[in-house]
Design a protein around this motif. Structure first.
Motif, PDB file in Angstrom:
ATOM      1  N   ILE A  14       0.833  -1.204   0.000  1.00 37.21           N
ATOM      2  CA  ILE A  14       0.000   0.000   0.000  1.00 37.21           C
ATOM      3  C   ILE A  14       0.870   1.257   0.000  1.00 37.21           C
ATOM      4  O   ILE A  14       0.643   2.192  -0.769  1.00 37.21           O
ATOM      5  CB  ILE A  14      -0.963  -0.004   1.211  1.00 37.21           C
ATOM      6  N   LEU A  15       1.889   1.270   0.853  1.00 36.00           N
ATOM      7  CA  LEU A  15       2.753   2.442   0.946  1.00 36.00           C
ATOM      8  C   LEU A  15       3.586   2.628  -0.325  1.00 36.00           C
ATOM      9  O   LEU A  15       3.806   3.766  -0.763  1.00 36.00           O
ATOM     10  CB  LEU A  15       3.661   2.338   2.164  1.00 36.00           C
ATOM     11  N   GLU A  16       4.034   1.532  -0.922  1.00 40.79           N
ATOM     12  CA  GLU A  16       4.797   1.641  -2.165  1.00 40.79           C
ATOM     13  C   GLU A  16       3.929   2.204  -3.288  1.00 40.79           C
ATOM     14  O   GLU A  16       4.395   3.015  -4.086  1.00 40.79           O
ATOM     15  CB  GLU A  16       5.384   0.290  -2.569  1.00 40.79           C
ATOM     16  N   HIS A  17       2.662   1.793  -3.323  1.00 35.27           N
ATOM     17  CA  HIS A  17       1.742   2.341  -4.322  1.00 35.27           C
ATOM     18  C   HIS A  17       1.573   3.846  -4.113  1.00 35.27           C
ATOM     19  O   HIS A  17       1.615   4.621  -5.066  1.00 35.27           O
ATOM     20  CB  HIS A  17       0.388   1.633  -4.256  1.00 35.27           C
ATOM     21  N   GLU A  18       1.380   4.240  -2.868  1.00 33.91           N
ATOM     22  CA  GLU A  18       1.220   5.664  -2.569  1.00 33.91           C
ATOM     23  C   GLU A  18       2.480   6.442  -2.960  1.00 33.91           C
ATOM     24  O   GLU A  18       2.401   7.503  -3.581  1.00 33.91           O
ATOM     25  CB  GLU A  18       0.925   5.866  -1.082  1.00 33.91           C
ATOM     26  N   LEU A  19       3.650   5.891  -2.626  1.00 34.07           N
ATOM     27  CA  LEU A  19       4.912   6.569  -2.896  1.00 34.07           C
ATOM     28  C   LEU A  19       5.202   6.663  -4.392  1.00 34.07           C
ATOM     29  O   LEU A  19       5.699   7.676  -4.871  1.00 34.07           O
ATOM     30  CB  LEU A  19       6.056   5.834  -2.189  1.00 34.07           C
ATOM     31  N   ARG A  20       4.875   5.636  -5.133  1.00 32.65           N
ATOM     32  CA  ARG A  20       5.230   5.580  -6.556  1.00 32.65           C
ATOM     33  C   ARG A  20       4.144   6.157  -7.482  1.00 32.65           C
ATOM     34  O   ARG A  20       4.455   6.617  -8.569  1.00 32.65           O
ATOM     35  CB  ARG A  20       5.506   4.143  -6.980  1.00 32.65           C
TER      36      ARG A  20
END
Length: 83
Positions: A14-20
């Motif tokens: 989830i955080l990687e999606h938000e970051l990328r």
């Protein structure tokens, strides 16, 4: 223990999606508004980006620690110090 590992992996995803995906869009939109020195949206997005990166680092380190644990050697049905 496997549930905790799954939760860590899910939160990382989830955080990687938000970051990328999401945060770069927010930053681009905020930049389009002009002067960055007084742009609250830009500063908020950049701060969120720093927080997400820090959290990802923490979660990745914790997931790495999980990979070092051999769950087959942990006795079942016993309670001990630190359990």
């Amino acid at each position: 223990m496997h549930d905790l590992k799954k939760k860590l992996e899910d939160e990382i995803a989830i955080l990687e999606h938000e970051l990328r995906s999401e945060l770069p869009k927010e930053i681009r939109t905020a930049r389009a508004h002009g002067d960055l020195s007084e742009n609250a949206e830009y500063h908020a997005a950049k701060e969120r980006q720093r927080l997400v990166e820090a959290r990802l680092s923490q979660l990745s380190a914790r997931l790495c620690e999980f990979s070092m644990i051999d769950f087959s050697k942990i006795p079942r049905g016993k309670v001990g110090l630190g359990s």
